[in-house]
Design an enzyme around this catalytic site. Sequence first.
Site, PDB file in Angstrom:
ATOM      1  N   GLY A  58     -38.972  -4.347  25.844  1.00  0.00           N
ATOM      2  CA  GLY A  58     -38.109  -4.024  24.712  1.00  0.00           C
ATOM      3  C   GLY A  58     -36.682  -3.810  25.181  1.00  0.00           C
ATOM      4  N   ILE A  80     -43.945  14.572  46.095  1.00  0.00           N
ATOM      5  CA  ILE A  80     -44.769  13.401  46.399  1.00  0.00           C
ATOM      6  C   ILE A  80     -45.128  13.383  47.880  1.00  0.00           C
ATOM      7  CG2 ILE A  80     -44.778  10.857  46.546  1.00  0.00           C
ATOM      8  CD1 ILE A  80     -43.274  10.759  43.944  1.00  0.00           C
ATOM      9  N   VAL A  83     -32.779  10.300  58.563  1.00  0.00           N
ATOM     10  CA  VAL A  83     -33.261   8.975  58.971  1.00  0.00           C
ATOM     11  C   VAL A  83     -32.082   8.016  58.986  1.00  0.00           C
ATOM     12  CG1 VAL A  83     -34.784   7.060  58.340  1.00  0.00           C
ATOM     13  CG2 VAL A  83     -35.560   9.425  58.051  1.00  0.00           C
ATOM     14  N   ALA A 117     -40.476   8.855  50.100  1.00  0.00           N
ATOM     15  CA  ALA A 117     -40.654   9.730  48.917  1.00  0.00           C
ATOM     16  C   ALA A 117     -39.445  10.643  48.802  1.00  0.00           C
ATOM     17  CB  ALA A 117     -41.946  10.535  49.059  1.00  0.00           C
ATOM     18  N   GLY A 168     -37.391  10.918  46.052  1.00  0.00           N
ATOM     19  CA  GLY A 168     -36.986  11.174  44.681  1.00  0.00           C
ATOM     20  C   GLY A 168     -37.188   9.950  43.810  1.00  0.00           C
ATOM     21  N   ASP A 196     -38.677  11.084  31.671  1.00  0.00           N
ATOM     22  CA  ASP A 196     -37.966  11.000  32.954  1.00  0.00           C
ATOM     23  C   ASP A 196     -36.576  10.390  32.839  1.00  0.00           C
ATOM     24  OD1 ASP A 196     -40.199  12.037  34.159  1.00  0.00           O
ATOM     25  OD2 ASP A 196     -40.492  10.379  35.574  1.00  0.00           O
ATOM     26  N   HIS A 239     -63.816  39.811  35.076  1.00  0.00           N
ATOM     27  CA  HIS A 239     -64.035  40.075  36.499  1.00  0.00           C
ATOM     28  C   HIS A 239     -65.343  39.428  36.939  1.00  0.00           C
ATOM     29  CE1 HIS A 239     -64.106  42.172  40.327  1.00  0.00           C
ATOM     30  NE2 HIS A 239     -65.388  42.456  40.084  1.00  0.00           N
TER      31      HIS A 239
HETATM   32  P1  FAD Z   1     -43.207   6.680  32.658  1.00  0.00           P
HETATM   33  O1  FAD Z   1     -44.501   7.353  32.852  1.00  0.00           O
HETATM   34  O2  FAD Z   1     -42.490   6.158  33.843  1.00  0.00           O
HETATM   35  O3  FAD Z   1     -43.490   5.501  31.617  1.00  0.00           O
HETATM   36  C1  FAD Z   1     -42.499   4.603  31.218  1.00  0.00           C
HETATM   37  C2  FAD Z   1     -43.167   3.342  30.710  1.00  0.00           C
HETATM   38  O4  FAD Z   1     -42.179   2.530  30.074  1.00  0.00           O
HETATM   39  C3  FAD Z   1     -43.768   2.498  31.821  1.00  0.00           C
HETATM   40  O5  FAD Z   1     -45.037   2.030  31.438  1.00  0.00           O
HETATM   41  C4  FAD Z   1     -42.777   1.341  31.959  1.00  0.00           C
HETATM   42  O6  FAD Z   1     -43.370   0.151  32.446  1.00  0.00           O
HETATM   43  C5  FAD Z   1     -42.322   1.191  30.519  1.00  0.00           C
HETATM   44  N1  FAD Z   1     -41.023   0.540  30.352  1.00  0.00           N
HETATM   45  C6  FAD Z   1     -39.858   0.823  30.993  1.00  0.00           C
HETATM   46  N2  FAD Z   1     -38.863   0.066  30.517  1.00  0.00           N
HETATM   47  C7  FAD Z   1     -39.408  -0.738  29.551  1.00  0.00           C
HETATM   48  C8  FAD Z   1     -38.897  -1.732  28.701  1.00  0.00           C
HETATM   49  N3  FAD Z   1     -37.587  -2.077  28.699  1.00  0.00           N
HETATM   50  N4  FAD Z   1     -39.744  -2.356  27.853  1.00  0.00           N
HETATM   51  C9  FAD Z   1     -41.071  -2.023  27.832  1.00  0.00           C
HETATM   52  N5  FAD Z   1     -41.601  -1.082  28.621  1.00  0.00           N
HETATM   53  C10 FAD Z   1     -40.785  -0.437  29.462  1.00  0.00           C
HETATM   54  N6  FAD Z   1     -45.831  14.632  36.820  1.00  0.00           N
HETATM   55  C11 FAD Z   1     -46.558  15.721  36.477  1.00  0.00           C
HETATM   56  O7  FAD Z   1     -46.208  16.398  35.505  1.00  0.00           O
HETATM   57  N7  FAD Z   1     -47.689  16.076  37.165  1.00  0.00           N
HETATM   58  C12 FAD Z   1     -48.104  15.383  38.250  1.00  0.00           C
HETATM   59  O8  FAD Z   1     -49.117  15.734  38.848  1.00  0.00           O
HETATM   60  C13 FAD Z   1     -47.359  14.248  38.644  1.00  0.00           C
HETATM   61  N8  FAD Z   1     -47.750  13.524  39.696  1.00  0.00           N
HETATM   62  C14 FAD Z   1     -47.033  12.403  40.050  1.00  0.00           C
HETATM   63  C15 FAD Z   1     -47.436  11.684  41.164  1.00  0.00           C
HETATM   64  C16 FAD Z   1     -46.726  10.551  41.555  1.00  0.00           C
HETATM   65  C17 FAD Z   1     -47.175   9.775  42.755  1.00  0.00           C
HETATM   66  C18 FAD Z   1     -45.600  10.134  40.787  1.00  0.00           C
HETATM   67  C19 FAD Z   1     -44.836   8.896  41.163  1.00  0.00           C
HETATM   68  C20 FAD Z   1     -45.187  10.840  39.679  1.00  0.00           C
HETATM   69  C21 FAD Z   1     -45.890  12.003  39.314  1.00  0.00           C
HETATM   70  N9  FAD Z   1     -45.506  12.785  38.220  1.00  0.00           N
HETATM   71  C22 FAD Z   1     -46.215  13.895  37.879  1.00  0.00           C
HETATM   72  C23 FAD Z   1     -44.334  12.425  37.411  1.00  0.00           C
HETATM   73  C24 FAD Z   1     -44.802  11.724  36.105  1.00  0.00           C
HETATM   74  O9  FAD Z   1     -45.557  10.585  36.429  1.00  0.00           O
HETATM   75  C25 FAD Z   1     -43.599  11.361  35.269  1.00  0.00           C
HETATM   76  O10 FAD Z   1     -42.824  12.523  35.036  1.00  0.00           O
HETATM   77  C26 FAD Z   1     -44.023  10.779  33.935  1.00  0.00           C
HETATM   78  O11 FAD Z   1     -44.867   9.668  34.087  1.00  0.00           O
HETATM   79  C27 FAD Z   1     -42.798  10.383  33.125  1.00  0.00           C
HETATM   80  O12 FAD Z   1     -43.205   9.932  31.877  1.00  0.00           O
HETATM   81  P2  FAD Z   1     -42.313   8.933  31.009  1.00  0.00           P
HETATM   82  O13 FAD Z   1     -43.112   8.650  29.796  1.00  0.00           O
HETATM   83  O14 FAD Z   1     -40.960   9.472  30.868  1.00  0.00           O
HETATM   84  O15 FAD Z   1     -42.160   7.614  31.893  1.00  0.00           O
HETATM   85  P1  NAD Z   2     -38.546  15.354  45.271  1.00  0.00           P
HETATM   86  O1  NAD Z   2     -37.174  15.514  44.764  1.00  0.00           O
HETATM   87  O2  NAD Z   2     -39.595  16.321  44.913  1.00  0.00           O
HETATM   88  O3  NAD Z   2     -38.527  15.316  46.864  1.00  0.00           O
HETATM   89  C1  NAD Z   2     -37.730  14.435  47.601  1.00  0.00           C
HETATM   90  C2  NAD Z   2     -37.456  15.061  48.951  1.00  0.00           C
HETATM   91  O4  NAD Z   2     -36.860  14.096  49.777  1.00  0.00           O
HETATM   92  C3  NAD Z   2     -36.487  16.241  48.880  1.00  0.00           C
HETATM   93  O5  NAD Z   2     -36.998  17.330  49.589  1.00  0.00           O
HETATM   94  C4  NAD Z   2     -35.212  15.697  49.487  1.00  0.00           C
HETATM   95  O6  NAD Z   2     -34.454  16.691  50.152  1.00  0.00           O
HETATM   96  C5  NAD Z   2     -35.774  14.688  50.469  1.00  0.00           C
HETATM   97  N1  NAD Z   2     -34.866  13.608  50.816  1.00  0.00           N
HETATM   98  C6  NAD Z   2     -34.018  12.930  49.991  1.00  0.00           C
HETATM   99  N2  NAD Z   2     -33.385  11.959  50.696  1.00  0.00           N
HETATM  100  C7  NAD Z   2     -33.843  12.024  51.969  1.00  0.00           C
HETATM  101  C8  NAD Z   2     -33.581  11.271  53.157  1.00  0.00           C
HETATM  102  N3  NAD Z   2     -32.733  10.250  53.150  1.00  0.00           N
HETATM  103  N4  NAD Z   2     -34.238  11.628  54.291  1.00  0.00           N
HETATM  104  C9  NAD Z   2     -35.126  12.657  54.295  1.00  0.00           C
HETATM  105  N5  NAD Z   2     -35.404  13.385  53.202  1.00  0.00           N
HETATM  106  C10 NAD Z   2     -34.779  13.070  52.045  1.00  0.00           C
HETATM  107  O7  NAD Z   2     -38.944  13.851  44.870  1.00  0.00           O
HETATM  108  P2  NAD Z   2     -40.330  13.107  45.008  1.00  0.00           P
HETATM  109  O8  NAD Z   2     -41.256  13.880  45.874  1.00  0.00           O
HETATM  110  O9  NAD Z   2     -39.993  11.712  45.359  1.00  0.00           O
HETATM  111  O10 NAD Z   2     -40.866  13.154  43.526  1.00  0.00           O
HETATM  112  C11 NAD Z   2     -40.106  12.505  42.482  1.00  0.00           C
HETATM  113  C12 NAD Z   2     -40.354  13.153  41.156  1.00  0.00           C
HETATM  114  O11 NAD Z   2     -41.695  12.964  40.729  1.00  0.00           O
HETATM  115  C13 NAD Z   2     -40.092  14.633  41.220  1.00  0.00           C
HETATM  116  O12 NAD Z   2     -39.053  14.939  40.341  1.00  0.00           O
HETATM  117  C14 NAD Z   2     -41.347  15.285  40.765  1.00  0.00           C
HETATM  118  O13 NAD Z   2     -41.106  16.237  39.780  1.00  0.00           O
HETATM  119  C15 NAD Z   2     -42.209  14.160  40.204  1.00  0.00           C
HETATM  120  N6  NAD Z   2     -43.568  14.406  40.705  1.00  0.00           N
HETATM  121  C16 NAD Z   2     -44.234  15.505  40.252  1.00  0.00           C
HETATM  122  C17 NAD Z   2     -45.465  15.817  40.762  1.00  0.00           C
HETATM  123  C18 NAD Z   2     -46.172  17.033  40.259  1.00  0.00           C
HETATM  124  O14 NAD Z   2     -45.796  17.519  39.202  1.00  0.00           O
HETATM  125  N7  NAD Z   2     -47.155  17.544  40.964  1.00  0.00           N
HETATM  126  C19 NAD Z   2     -46.045  15.027  41.737  1.00  0.00           C
HETATM  127  C20 NAD Z   2     -45.336  13.932  42.189  1.00  0.00           C
HETATM  128  C21 NAD Z   2     -44.094  13.628  41.658  1.00  0.00           C
END
Ligand code: FAD
Ligand code: NAD
Length: 481
Positions: free
Chosen positions: A122, A192, A245, A276, A278, A319, A451
Amino acid sequence: MADKYDVIVIGAGPAGYHAAIRCAQLGLKTACIDKSLGEDGKPAYGGTCLNWGCIPSKALLDASHKLVEARDKFADLGIKVGRVAADVPKMMEHKAAVVKQLTSGVAGLFKANGVEDLPGTGKLLANRKVEYTPHEGDSRTLEAESVILAPGSVPVEIDAAPMDGQYILDSTGALEMEKAPKTVGVIGAGVIGLELGSVWSRLGSEVVMLEALDDFLPQVDRRLAQDALRTFRKQGLDIRLGTRVTGTEVKNRKVEVSYKDKEGDQTLKVDRLIVAVGRRPFTDGLLSADCGVNLDERGFIYVNDLCVTDAPGVYAVGDVVRGPMLAHKGMEEGLMVAERITGRKPVVNYDAVPSVIYTHPEIAWVGRSEDELKRSGDACQVGSFPFAASGRALAAADAEGSVKVVTDPETDRILGMQIFGPQASELIAQAVIGMEFSASAEDFGLTMFAHPTLSEAVHEAALAVHGHAIHVASRKRNKKK
Ligand code: FAD
Ligand code: NAD
C-alpha cells in the site's frame, strides 16, 4: 471508480491488525493491506511480532530454558532424566508451527470480523487515497474516509558489519539457524542481543556480546541491571561493554570482527555474527510526495499524542511512530485510533507502558525508576523485596532477583516498579493495573495475595516502602512517621 472504504489500514502487524479488527467491530467498512509472506509463499499477517519477533523468539527462549532446566536443575529437584540434548531442527519446527498457527489466526480473525484483507503493498496518496499493488496483478486506487498507517520497523544496519544473510545476520536470521554454531558474536547487548544471545548460549554456543555503551541496559534500574549483568555473565554470556566495532571480514567461513575497547584494538573470530543495534521506522515506498504526512528528524512518522498525522484523516500507529517499539504499545494505539475514528475518546497512557526482557530471570519494568527520579531531582520512596525470601521462589528453586517499588513520598502513589526475577513479565502487570488506578503502596499492602505465590514479592516490596515487610529486615529510612 475507486473502491471505497471507511478505513484502510496499511500493515497487519500488532498495531495494524488491532486497529483493523476494532474498526470492523465498530461497524466500519475496513480493508487491511499487508505485504508479508510466510515460508509457504502465502500471506502471513501479524507483522514482525508474529513472523520474526515476539512469538518466534519466545518459542526458542521457552524451549531453550526448558532444556537448561532439564540439564542443569532437574537433578537438584530429585528428577533423573538421563542425558539431555538439544534437537534444534525440532525446536525450529515447533517455532514454525506456532508462527503458522498465529498468523493464520489473524487471517481467521479478519474473516470473522469482516475485515477485507488485501495482500500486497500500500502507498498513501493525497486526500486519503491509497495505491494498492497486489503481489500479482496491477495496481489500483482505493479511497477511504480514514487511513491508518502501521508499517512497523526493520533492523538498523551498520557499515562496520553489513548483513549477508549467511554469516552476518539480523534478528530474523538469528531465529533461523539450523544448529548452534560453536561461537556466536552479537553486536549490541540490548533487548534482542540478550534474548537471542541467551537462546544460542543455552543451545551450546559460546556467545560474546559487544556493546558500545559503558553502562549495561541504561533504561533499567541501576541495581537490578548490575544484578542482571552478573547473572548473565555467570550463565556464560561474555558481555563486553564499552566496545566499538570498526569492521568485519568473512574469511574461511568465519567472521573476523575488529573492535576497539579501553585497551586498544581487538579482534574476535566467530562462526556467526548477529547484529542487534536497534530498529528503525520503515516507510520505504509508503508515502507519496504530496500525501501530507511528515516524518520527524529520526525518520518516524510525525504524530501527536493521539496518533494523528499532519494529513487530515490519516493516523499512524506502532513502531513507525515515537515511543517504545513494543507490540503492546502499538496494539493500544491501534485500538485508540479505531475508537476515536468513531467518536469515542480513549487515550493511551504512555506513562504505564510495561517493558520486558525475556531472559532468565526476566527483567520487567514500568513507570519511573529510582535513578531516573533522582536524576531529575524528584523525591521518591522505594521498597525492595528479594525472591530469596519468597517461599514459592525457593520451592521452585528459582529465587534469584528482586522486586523494587518506587512511590511518591507525598501521595504514596506508585510511580514505577522494576523486577528482575522469575516470571517478572507476568508480575509487572500488577504494577501496570495499580498505576492505571492510581494505587498507592498502601493499597498494595492492604491487598490480599494468595500464598505461596511469586506475587507475594510484589506485596512485600510495597510493604517495604513503609518499612513493614514481614520476611526481610525493614528499611527504616522509608518508615512512616
Ligand atoms: P510490524 O509488526 O513491523 O508490522 C508491520 C507490517 O506492515 C509488516 O507485516 C510489514 O510487512 C507491513 N508493511 C510495511 N509497509 C507496508 C506497505 N507499504 N504495504 C503493505 N504492508 C506493509 N515486542 C514486544 O512487545 N514483546 C516482545 O517480546 C518482542 N520481541 C521481539 C523480538 C524480536 C526478535 C523483534 C525483532 C522484535 C520484538 N518485539 C517485541 C517488537 C515487536 O515485534 C514490534 O514492536 C511490533 O511488531 C511492532 O508492530 P507494528 O504493527 O508497528 O509493526
Ligand atoms: P536496543 O535498542 O534494545 O539495543 C541495541 C543495543 O545496541 C544498545 O544497547 C546500543 O547501545 C547497542 N549499540 C548500538 N549501536 C552499536 C554499535 N555500533 N556497536 C555496539 N553496540 C551498539 O535494540 P534491539 O535490541 O535491536 O531491539 C530493537 C527494538 O525491538 C527495541 O526497541 C525493543 O523494544 C524491541 N524488542 C523488544 C523485545 C521485548 O519486548 N522483549 C524483544 C526484542 C526486541
